[in-house]
Design a protein around this motif. Structure first.
Motif, PDB file in Angstrom:
ATOM      1  N   ARG A   3       0.813  -1.209   0.000  1.00  0.00           N
ATOM      2  CA  ARG A   3       0.000   0.000   0.000  1.00  0.00           C
ATOM      3  C   ARG A   3       0.844   1.256   0.000  1.00  0.00           C
ATOM      4  NH1 ARG A   3      -4.572   0.322   4.362  1.00  0.00           N
ATOM      5  NH2 ARG A   3      -5.362  -1.288   2.958  1.00  0.00           N
ATOM      6  N   THR A 132     -16.300   0.807  -4.664  1.00  0.00           N
ATOM      7  CA  THR A 132     -16.531  -0.633  -4.806  1.00  0.00           C
ATOM      8  C   THR A 132     -15.968  -1.148  -6.118  1.00  0.00           C
ATOM      9  OG1 THR A 132     -18.533  -0.453  -3.483  1.00  0.00           O
ATOM     10  CG2 THR A 132     -18.285  -2.439  -4.823  1.00  0.00           C
ATOM     11  N   GLY A 161     -12.834  -3.125  -5.900  1.00  0.00           N
ATOM     12  CA  GLY A 161     -12.196  -2.748  -4.655  1.00  0.00           C
ATOM     13  C   GLY A 161     -12.152  -3.879  -3.648  1.00  0.00           C
ATOM     14  N   SER A 164     -10.080  -2.462   3.204  1.00  0.00           N
ATOM     15  CA  SER A 164     -10.602  -1.218   3.772  1.00  0.00           C
ATOM     16  C   SER A 164     -10.079  -0.006   3.014  1.00  0.00           C
ATOM     17  CB  SER A 164     -10.196  -1.105   5.244  1.00  0.00           C
ATOM     18  OG  SER A 164     -10.661  -2.207   6.002  1.00  0.00           O
ATOM     19  N   GLN A 165     -10.818   1.083   3.074  1.00  0.00           N
ATOM     20  CA  GLN A 165     -10.362   2.336   2.509  1.00  0.00           C
ATOM     21  C   GLN A 165      -9.237   2.923   3.369  1.00  0.00           C
ATOM     22  OE1 GLN A 165     -13.387   5.205   1.612  1.00  0.00           O
ATOM     23  NE2 GLN A 165     -14.775   3.704   0.706  1.00  0.00           N
ATOM     24  N   TYR A 166      -8.388   3.709   2.766  1.00  0.00           N
ATOM     25  CA  TYR A 166      -7.314   4.388   3.486  1.00  0.00           C
ATOM     26  C   TYR A 166      -7.176   5.810   2.949  1.00  0.00           C
ATOM     27  CZ  TYR A 166      -4.754   3.094  -0.739  1.00  0.00           C
ATOM     28  OH  TYR A 166      -4.366   2.928  -2.045  1.00  0.00           O
ATOM     29  N   THR A 188      -8.192   9.442  -0.926  1.00  0.00           N
ATOM     30  CA  THR A 188      -8.870   8.352  -0.236  1.00  0.00           C
ATOM     31  C   THR A 188      -9.028   7.204  -1.220  1.00  0.00           C
ATOM     32  OG1 THR A 188     -10.096   9.873   1.186  1.00  0.00           O
ATOM     33  CG2 THR A 188     -10.958   7.640   0.985  1.00  0.00           C
ATOM     34  N   ARG A 190      -8.562   2.646  -2.212  1.00  0.00           N
ATOM     35  CA  ARG A 190      -8.740   1.241  -1.865  1.00  0.00           C
ATOM     36  C   ARG A 190      -7.963   0.405  -2.874  1.00  0.00           C
ATOM     37  NH1 ARG A 190     -14.773  -0.998  -1.138  1.00  0.00           N
ATOM     38  NH2 ARG A 190     -14.369  -0.433   1.030  1.00  0.00           N
ATOM     39  N   GLU A 191      -7.327  -0.652  -2.402  1.00  0.00           N
ATOM     40  CA  GLU A 191      -6.690  -1.592  -3.308  1.00  0.00           C
ATOM     41  C   GLU A 191      -7.765  -2.269  -4.169  1.00  0.00           C
ATOM     42  OE1 GLU A 191      -3.124  -1.809  -3.136  1.00  0.00           O
ATOM     43  OE2 GLU A 191      -3.755  -0.053  -1.980  1.00  0.00           O
ATOM     44  N   SER A 214      -5.022   0.300  -7.563  1.00  0.00           N
ATOM     45  CA  SER A 214      -5.698   1.100  -6.555  1.00  0.00           C
ATOM     46  C   SER A 214      -6.687   2.017  -7.249  1.00  0.00           C
ATOM     47  CB  SER A 214      -4.712   1.949  -5.752  1.00  0.00           C
ATOM     48  OG  SER A 214      -3.956   1.150  -4.867  1.00  0.00           O
ATOM     49  N   GLY A 216      -9.506   5.439  -6.275  1.00  0.00           N
ATOM     50  CA  GLY A 216      -9.804   6.380  -5.202  1.00  0.00           C
ATOM     51  C   GLY A 216     -10.202   7.751  -5.715  1.00  0.00           C
TER      52      GLY A 216
END
Length: 227
Positions: A3, A132, A161, A164-166, A188, A190-191, A214, A216
């Motif tokens: 990440r 998503t 997705g 969790s979101q980061y 913001t 998500r993988e 990723s 976002g």
């Protein structure tokens, strides 16, 4: 790809893209008492991959690539990237995300035999607000290292997705010769799992193949004030 690497690349690439489109303030002459302010937001995706095997009309038996997509709040997305073609001995593969760029090949390893660049295209990029899934469809413009022989392969990629979101933030401020500047960037994300294809290349992660991605959204603000 971990990440931290993905987030760092997304932040760096996004800032470069925003600057190229004039959406980020850059240092320059300013009149006394003036202020420059800009902000932007959008959604983006990045993909790294390793494809194993030969492809029609392309050198090498392994191929690493990177693709960056940014909607930039527009109806047509901004796309760029590159693909490096490698000739590898049996049982040897290049590192994912690797590139030629004049690098010396590792002894007994893979040798770069070609490089192509993605520079725009006629594409549509969609993403749901909850990160998503996202989808890129249309055609890309791909040229070789010399900028000749451009082709327009079809692209149809779905990013799903996972996890969790980061959130990642970049904040910078300072002063120079009577001017002060402030820059903020928030991403913001998500993988994501990759499926679909670019031309003859299919994201199916056959043995030895890998792909990471990723997706976002971002917000950017820049202000430059001269006293």
């Amino acid at each position: 790809m971990r990440r931290s690497t993905t987030t760092r690349r997304l932040g760096t690439v996004a800032v470069a893209a925003l600057t190229a489109f004039g959406l980020v303030a850059t240092a320059g002459p300013a009149q006394a008492g003036s202020m420059f302010f800009s902000k932007s937001s959008g959604r983006l995706a990045q993909i790294d991959w390793l494809e194993v095997g030969t492809l029609p009309g392309v050198a090498g038996n392994a191929h690493t690539g990177f693709l960056y997509v940014d909607e930039l709040g527009r109806s047509t997305a901004y796309v760029f990237g590159f693909v490096t073609d490698w000739e590898c001995p049996d049982g040897v593969l290049p590192e994912q995300g690797g590139g030629g760029h004049g690098e010396e090949p590792v002894e007994g390893g893979c040798e770069p035999v070609g490089e192509r660049f993605v520079d725009g295209g006629d594409v549509t990029f969609t993403m749901d607000k909850k990160l998503t899934s996202a989808r890129l469809t249309g055609t890309l413009v791909v040229s070789d290292h010399g900028g000749e022989g451009a082709v327009t392969p079809p692209v149809d990629i779905t990013l799903t997705g996972t996890g969790s979101q980061y959130t990642s933030k970049i904040v910078d401020s300072g002063s120079f010769e009577g001017s002060t500047y402030t820059y903020r960037y928030t991403f913001t994300g998500r993988e994501a799992v990759v499926s679909g294809r670019i031309g003859a290349m299919v994201f199916d992660d056959e043995p030895g193949e890998t792909s990471t991605a990723s997706i976002g959204s971002y917000r950017s603000m820049s202000r430059d004030r001269t006293r």
